[in-house]
Design a protein around this motif. Structure first.
Motif, mmCIF file in Angstrom:
data_model
loop_
_atom_site.group_PDB
_atom_site.id
_atom_site.type_symbol
_atom_site.label_atom_id
_atom_site.label_comp_id
_atom_site.label_asym_id
_atom_site.label_seq_id
_atom_site.Cartn_x
_atom_site.Cartn_y
_atom_site.Cartn_z
ATOM 1 N N ALA A 137 0.806 -1.216 0.000
ATOM 2 C CA ALA A 137 0.000 0.000 0.000
ATOM 3 C C ALA A 137 0.842 1.271 0.000
ATOM 4 C CB ALA A 137 -0.931 0.005 1.217
ATOM 5 N N ASP A 138 2.059 1.217 0.534
ATOM 6 C CA ASP A 138 2.858 2.449 0.593
ATOM 7 C C ASP A 138 3.373 2.879 -0.782
ATOM 8 O OD1 ASP A 138 4.744 0.479 0.201
ATOM 9 O OD2 ASP A 138 5.853 0.863 2.045
ATOM 10 N N GLN A 139 3.357 1.977 -1.753
ATOM 11 C CA GLN A 139 3.719 2.271 -3.142
ATOM 12 C C GLN A 139 5.086 2.956 -3.262
ATOM 13 O OE1 GLN A 139 0.579 4.109 -5.411
ATOM 14 N NE2 GLN A 139 -0.877 2.494 -4.906
ATOM 15 N N VAL A 140 6.043 2.410 -2.576
ATOM 16 C CA VAL A 140 7.440 2.859 -2.695
ATOM 17 C C VAL A 140 8.334 1.623 -2.718
ATOM 18 C CG1 VAL A 140 7.093 5.105 -1.574
ATOM 19 C CG2 VAL A 140 7.694 3.087 -0.183
ATOM 20 N N PHE A 141 9.559 1.830 -3.213
ATOM 21 C CA PHE A 141 10.533 0.741 -3.200
ATOM 22 C C PHE A 141 11.061 0.519 -1.788
ATOM 23 C CE2 PHE A 141 11.279 2.024 -7.766
ATOM 24 C CZ PHE A 141 10.753 0.856 -8.307
ATOM 25 N N HIS A 142 11.459 -0.731 -1.539
ATOM 26 C CA HIS A 142 12.128 -1.110 -0.302
ATOM 27 C C HIS A 142 13.433 -1.821 -0.674
ATOM 28 C CE1 HIS A 142 7.781 -0.988 0.562
ATOM 29 N NE2 HIS A 142 8.140 -0.486 1.735
ATOM 30 N N PRO A 143 14.441 -1.764 0.189
ATOM 31 C CA PRO A 143 15.703 -2.463 -0.123
ATOM 32 C C PRO A 143 15.461 -3.934 -0.441
ATOM 33 C CG PRO A 143 16.024 -1.020 1.756
ATOM 34 C CD PRO A 143 14.541 -1.022 1.465
ATOM 35 N N GLY A 144 15.953 -4.370 -1.602
ATOM 36 C CA GLY A 144 15.830 -5.769 -1.992
ATOM 37 C C GLY A 144 14.600 -6.109 -2.786
ATOM 38 N N ASP A 145 13.772 -5.113 -3.146
ATOM 39 C CA ASP A 145 12.576 -5.404 -3.939
ATOM 40 C C ASP A 145 12.946 -5.958 -5.316
ATOM 41 O OD1 ASP A 145 10.779 -4.691 -2.026
ATOM 42 O OD2 ASP A 145 10.040 -2.894 -3.028
ATOM 43 N N ILE A 146 12.115 -6.882 -5.800
ATOM 44 C CA ILE A 146 12.272 -7.466 -7.137
ATOM 45 C C ILE A 146 11.163 -6.914 -8.022
ATOM 46 C CG2 ILE A 146 12.370 -9.592 -8.473
ATOM 47 C CD1 ILE A 146 13.222 -11.040 -5.910
ATOM 48 N N VAL A 147 11.558 -6.363 -9.169
ATOM 49 C CA VAL A 147 10.619 -5.749 -10.106
ATOM 50 C C VAL A 147 10.447 -6.691 -11.297
ATOM 51 C CG1 VAL A 147 10.103 -3.736 -11.536
ATOM 52 C CG2 VAL A 147 11.396 -3.454 -9.395
ATOM 53 N N LEU A 148 9.193 -7.001 -11.620
ATOM 54 C CA LEU A 148 8.863 -7.843 -12.772
ATOM 55 C C LEU A 148 8.468 -6.965 -13.957
ATOM 56 C CD1 LEU A 148 7.866 -10.480 -14.263
ATOM 57 C CD2 LEU A 148 5.655 -10.077 -13.123
ATOM 58 N N THR A 149 8.929 -7.327 -15.140
ATOM 59 C CA THR A 149 8.408 -6.766 -16.379
ATOM 60 C C THR A 149 8.512 -7.834 -17.460
ATOM 61 O OG1 THR A 149 8.425 -4.831 -17.835
ATOM 62 C CG2 THR A 149 10.566 -5.737 -17.199
ATOM 63 N N HIS A 150 8.184 -7.480 -18.711
ATOM 64 C CA HIS A 150 8.146 -8.481 -19.780
ATOM 65 C C HIS A 150 8.774 -7.942 -21.057
ATOM 66 C CE1 HIS A 150 4.981 -9.889 -17.026
ATOM 67 N NE2 HIS A 150 5.214 -11.099 -17.530
ATOM 68 N N PHE A 151 9.193 -8.874 -21.905
ATOM 69 C CA PHE A 151 9.621 -8.538 -23.265
ATOM 70 C C PHE A 151 8.355 -8.376 -24.106
ATOM 71 C CE2 PHE A 151 13.374 -10.788 -21.615
ATOM 72 C CZ PHE A 151 14.410 -9.963 -22.045
ATOM 73 N N ARG A 152 7.897 -7.118 -24.252
ATOM 74 C CA ARG A 152 6.617 -6.856 -24.919
ATOM 75 C C ARG A 152 6.763 -5.745 -25.953
ATOM 76 N NH1 ARG A 152 5.248 -10.902 -22.933
ATOM 77 N NH2 ARG A 152 3.472 -11.354 -21.578
ATOM 78 N N ALA A 153 5.903 -5.789 -26.956
ATOM 79 C CA ALA A 153 5.785 -4.712 -27.935
ATOM 80 C C ALA A 153 4.511 -3.918 -27.649
ATOM 81 C CB ALA A 153 5.742 -5.286 -29.346
ATOM 82 N N LEU A 154 4.382 -2.768 -28.300
ATOM 83 C CA LEU A 154 3.205 -1.923 -28.142
ATOM 84 C C LEU A 154 1.944 -2.735 -28.439
ATOM 85 C CD1 LEU A 154 2.037 0.948 -27.716
ATOM 86 C CD2 LEU A 154 2.336 1.304 -30.176
ATOM 87 N N SER A 155 0.995 -2.709 -27.480
ATOM 88 C CA SER A 155 -0.249 -3.471 -27.623
ATOM 89 C C SER A 155 -1.308 -2.814 -26.750
ATOM 90 C CB SER A 155 -0.038 -4.940 -27.219
ATOM 91 O OG SER A 155 0.328 -5.026 -25.857
ATOM 92 N N GLY A 156 -2.435 -3.505 -26.622
ATOM 93 C CA GLY A 156 -3.540 -2.932 -25.859
ATOM 94 C C GLY A 156 -3.199 -2.652 -24.416
ATOM 95 N N ASP A 157 -2.535 -3.606 -23.754
ATOM 96 C CA ASP A 157 -2.202 -3.392 -22.353
ATOM 97 C C ASP A 157 -0.743 -2.986 -22.148
ATOM 98 O OD1 ASP A 157 -1.072 -5.758 -23.101
ATOM 99 O OD2 ASP A 157 -1.673 -6.881 -21.314
ATOM 100 N N TRP A 158 -0.041 -2.732 -23.226
ATOM 101 C CA TRP A 158 1.371 -2.325 -23.139
ATOM 102 C C TRP A 158 1.505 -1.027 -23.926
ATOM 103 C CZ3 TRP A 158 5.110 -4.606 -20.203
ATOM 104 C CH2 TRP A 158 6.429 -4.206 -20.407
ATOM 105 N N LYS A 159 1.251 0.074 -23.236
ATOM 106 C CA LYS A 159 1.103 1.378 -23.879
ATOM 107 C C LYS A 159 2.449 2.093 -23.982
ATOM 108 C CE LYS A 159 -3.666 1.883 -22.326
ATOM 109 N NZ LYS A 159 -3.795 0.500 -21.840
ATOM 110 N N GLY A 160 3.291 1.581 -24.867
ATOM 111 C CA GLY A 160 4.595 2.177 -25.053
ATOM 112 C C GLY A 160 5.591 1.142 -25.543
#
Length: 379
Positions: free
Chosen positions: A329-352
């Motif tokens: 809920a605090d919506q900030v990074f904490h030491p050791g956080d792991i960030v997920l993302t994907h190998f994606r191209a521009l699409s409906g849910d990938w705006k960029g």
């Protein structure tokens, strides 16, 4: 006045030094020459020569002293004329030893000249200084290069540099951010560290954007890729190119199934066959495995451990080109956080684009005082 006695003709001369005898004139002259002022003069010259040799030798040793503190210390000044030491030496000099005194004064002058010369720095210290200057110049050039890349790729600020990897990796015991069953690989949501670092991980392998690869390489952003074979197989060369710039290639199964629905043989096929395949493609056997959808079973943990997996990293945040999704809920990074993302191209849910996504992650981390670090340095 008594006349000196002469040796009678035909008699044996007295041995020099025998009591009651007088040496012959030529013998006496030889004795005078041996014991007179000339002999003392020569001894003094020899002693001064030895002193000068020792002085120069000690000076040369000082220039080769490997201890920079000793080598840079100034040489002790010689005794000046008029000091008690010099006065004592002058009081002991006989008039016949004037040349010896002059030689001593010359030696003192030579010592004074040597002391006035700056001590040469040891070769090792000079080399260390040169290496230090080169390292500083290279570091400055590296900063300028990253600054230029940050401007070129539209970053809001220069990315923070990650600290050196820990000498000992954090213990992954069961606790906050880590779930662990005895004898099985730990499941890690947050790496237990106090370093202000976050870890960027990229899944699947569908999009192979050369601009993303160039941006990551120019900025030096560490990443970990988790590849599914059915999406990556069309161009493993792209991922080998990422690997050449420090991106590690890890396991995300062959076909991205939900592991909760698979039996033992299917689990082994999806996990262990992809281990073999990635080793063949990349030259390195993965140590990390991310289960599709973040779902796993104890059987999946056991199967992965049997073919070389040591940890299951999950995630705390998910990155998109236009926003970040936060687990807490605090919506900030904490030491050791792991960030997920994907190998994606521009699409409906990938705006960029993927460079847009990378820019958003790096800018958010920098704004909060975090650096992006390499996950494998900590797990």
């Amino acid at each position: 006045m008594p006349t000196p006695s002469a040796t009678p003709p035909g008699s044996t001369p007295s041995t020099p030094g025998t009591p009651g005898s007088s040496p012959a004139p030529d013998a006496r002259a030889r004795r005078i020459r041996r014991s007179g002022p000339g002999r003392h003069h020569r001894r003094g010259l020899a002693a001064l020569t030895a002193l000068a040799t020792l002085t120069v030798g000690c000076s040369a040793l000082r220039t080769q002293d490997p201890d920079p503190a000793r080598a840079s210390a100034p040489a002790a000044p010689p005794a000046a004329a008029g000091t008690p030491a010099v006065q004592a030496a002058q009081g002991q000099a006989a008039p016949a030893q004037g040349a010896q005194l002059a030689q001593a004064q010359a030696a003192q002058a030579a010592q004074a000249a040597l002391a006035a010369m700056p001590a040469a720095r040891p070769q090792a210290a000079a080399g260390q200084e040169l290496n230090g200057r080169l390292a500083a110049a290279e570091q400055q050039a590296g900063v300028q290069q990253v600054l230029a890349a940050a401007r070129r790729w539209g970053l809001a600020a220069l990315p923070l540099r990650a600290p050196a990897p820990p000498a000992v990796k954090p213990e992954l015991a069961d606790g906050p951010g880590v779930k662990r069953l005895p004898g099985l690989p730990p499941v890690v949501y947050r790496v237990p560290t106090s370093d202000k670092v976050v870890f960027l991980t990229v899944d699947d392998g569908a999009e192979k954007d050369p601009q993303f690869a160039a941006m990551a390489a120019e900025l030096g952003v560490p990443m970990s890729a988790f590849l599914s074979d059915y999406l990556a197989r069309s161009d493993y060369g792209y991922f080998r190119g990422l690997q050449a710039h420090g991106v590690t290639l890890n396991n995300h199964t062959l076909t991205h199934p939900d592991l909760r629905r698979l039996g033992p043989d299917a689990l082994r096929h999806e996990i262990c066959d992809q281990q073999d395949h990635l080793q063949q493609e990349s030259g390195t056997r993965p140590r990390l495995f991310r289960p599709p959808y973040g779902e796993y079973t104890e059987a999946a943990l056991r199967t992965a451990a049997s073919c070389g997996v040591t940890a299951f990293p999950l995630w705390n945040e998910e990155a998109f080109p236009d926003h970040l999704e936060w687990r807490y809920a605090d919506q900030v990074f904490h030491p050791g956080d792991i960030v997920l993302t994907h190998f994606r191209a521009l699409s409906g849910d990938w705006k960029g684009t993927m460079p847009d996504m990378l820019r958003r992650v790096v800018d958010a981390a920098t704004a909060q005082g975090f650096a992006v670090a390499r996950l494998e340095d900590y797990l």
